[in-house]
Motif scaffolding. Structure first.
Motif, mmCIF file in Angstrom:
data_model
loop_
_atom_site.group_PDB
_atom_site.id
_atom_site.type_symbol
_atom_site.label_atom_id
_atom_site.label_comp_id
_atom_site.label_asym_id
_atom_site.label_seq_id
_atom_site.Cartn_x
_atom_site.Cartn_y
_atom_site.Cartn_z
ATOM 1 N N ARG A 1 0.581 -0.806 0.219
ATOM 2 C CA ARG A 1 0.103 0.131 0.432
ATOM 3 C C ARG A 1 0.635 1.238 0.005
ATOM 4 N NH1 ARG A 1 -2.045 -3.540 3.218
ATOM 5 N NH2 ARG A 1 -3.999 -3.931 2.772
ATOM 6 N N HIS B 1 -0.787 4.083 -2.356
ATOM 7 C CA HIS B 1 -1.163 4.078 -3.035
ATOM 8 C C HIS B 1 -2.560 5.021 -3.686
ATOM 9 C CE1 HIS B 1 -3.513 2.384 0.016
ATOM 10 N NE2 HIS B 1 -4.583 2.221 -0.805
ATOM 11 N N PHE C 1 0.199 -0.880 -4.818
ATOM 12 C CA PHE C 1 1.068 -0.632 -6.376
ATOM 13 C C PHE C 1 1.253 -2.581 -6.287
ATOM 14 C CE2 PHE C 1 2.301 2.633 -3.063
ATOM 15 C CZ PHE C 1 2.435 3.424 -3.798
ATOM 16 N N ARG D 1 3.586 0.730 -10.174
ATOM 17 C CA ARG D 1 2.365 -0.213 -10.280
ATOM 18 C C ARG D 1 3.016 -1.303 -11.566
ATOM 19 N NH1 ARG D 1 -3.556 3.090 -9.350
ATOM 20 N NH2 ARG D 1 -3.384 2.672 -6.937
#
Length: 402
Positions: A77, A94, A102, A387
């Motif tokens: 996160r 995130h 992510f 990501r």
């Protein structure tokens, strides 16, 4: 003699992911692996885990593998990057991009079990294991692989997923750019007293990056880059001494900690094949490239190869093309080799930049971290790359069938 559209040599995480992507789209796939899958299914906790970027999790979801690992995955996160004792740092959250994390941390054993289960449940895929390969040939209208037990496999295309020391790459005469770093990665898992809150930490120390990556429960996966000269002695320490060395680098922000499970060590090196194709042969994953683990991109690079090659081959089949035709394979090579070259250069530069204590360099990099942290558009740019969702993506990485 067995025949298929493609034969994949190597039943690791990348080989099985590619087999499932192709098999679910209707291609006939044979996977050859030297290891007995029953051994993998019976394997217990061995301390190894992988970072799976959000885009890679979408690929696994689309090929119906992710449901088998989702409950054992820990969402990443936040990401916090720091340079030794410096107060300047970089923080990714995130929620700045939306609700999705992510990525995820998953123990390798769960991912491999899910992949094996998926492949064994797909009727267009045949897994032949354990088997050894005597030789292969890719000239003419079909590719052929001869097994140690005398059997022969034929296909339109051989896909090499046989790792960094790829025998198929060597047999095809494909040269490889490579060099070794004066570093070794020590990999283990630790249990800690306090919850990690889904936060991944990347600390840059003089010997190299030290990553603390969240696992389910109050556990974290450690990727500890140490000098090649010192690492062997550290790995051999008894548990209390090892935990003391680990704690000196880890810190006490998660309370008391102890290492659990085995420790692994890997000499660090970079390699990149000069080309990804040969007659009726294509390289994927570690057979094509290998990078420093500084950004946790090794598996994700391989999964991006999987997504691109699956899209190229499935489109070729729709058009009635020969899957092993040179121009079909060149399409994959153009798509992936440049992107991989860029990421290899970036990870190499980051490691060289942060693995030293030259004062002007240290000051410049600390100021750079702080600048990125204070510029939202630039920060979000790096977050999208973390990501795996930046740039033009193959369909599988966007959660769409190829």
């Amino acid at each position: 003699m067995r025949a298929s559209d493609v034969v994949i040599v190597g039943g690791g995480l990348i080989g099985l992911s590619l087999a499932q992507a192709l098999g679910r789209s209707g291609l006939a796939v044979i996977v050859l692996d030297r290891d007995d899958p029953a051994t993998a299914l019976a394997a217990g906790f061995d301390g190894r885990a992988s970072a799976i970027a959000l885009a890679s999790s979408r690929l696994l979801e689309t090929i119906v593998v992710w449901p088998g690992v989702a409950r054992d995955a820990e969402a990443i996160r936040e990401i916090r990057v720091s340079d030794g004792p410096s107060l300047l740092h970089l923080h990714f959250d995130h929620t700045e991009l939306g609700a999705e994390p992510f990525g995820y941390m998953v123990e390798n054993r769960w991912l491999r079990r899910a992949l094996l289960a998926a492949v064994q449940g797909t009727p267009t895929i045949r897994l032949l294991a354990p088997v050894g390969i005597a030789r292969s040939a890719g000239s003419g209208g079909r590719a052929r692989v001869w097994l140690d037990d005398g059997r022969e496999v034929r296909a339109d295309l051989i896909i090499a997923c046989d790792g960094a020391g790829s025998a198929l790459r060597a047999a095809a005469g494909i040269r490889t750019l490579r060099w070794s770093y004066p570093q070794t990665a020590i990999v283990c898992t630790v249990a800690h007293a306090e919850p990690h809150e889904g936060i991944a930490h990347e600390r840059f120390l003089p010997s190299g990056p030290f990553a603390i990556l969240p696992l389910p429960g109050r556990r974290s996966s450690i990727v500890w880059t140490e000098t090649a000269a010192l690492a062997p002695a550290i790995v051999k320490l008894d548990r209390p001494e090892f935990d003391a060395e680990l704690g000196a680098r880890f810190g006490d922000f998660l309370g008391a900690l102890e290492s659990i499970g085995p420790r692994w060590s890997y000499p660090l090196a970079l390699h990149h094949a000069e080309r990804y194709t040969a007659p009726r042969l294509v390289l994927v994953g570690d057979a094509a490239h290998g990078v420093h683990p500084i950004a946790g991109q090794g598996l994700n690079m391989g999964l991006r190869d999987v997504a691109a090659l699956a899209e190229v081959l499935i489109e070729a089949r729709r058009l009635g093309r020969d899957l092993g035709a040179p121009d079909v394979l060149e399409c994959y090579q153009r798509w992936r080799r440049f992107d991989n070259s860029v990421l290899i250069a970036v990870t190499d530069t980051l490691n060289r930049l942060f693995s030293n204590e030259i004062t002007p360099v240290r000051v410049a990099r600390d100021l750079g971290l702080a600048a990125v942290n204070r510029l939202p558009p630039l920060r979000r740019f790096f977050m999208r790359h973390a990501r795996g969702t930046a740039g033009q993506l193959p369909r599988l990485l966007s959660g769409q069938p190829p």
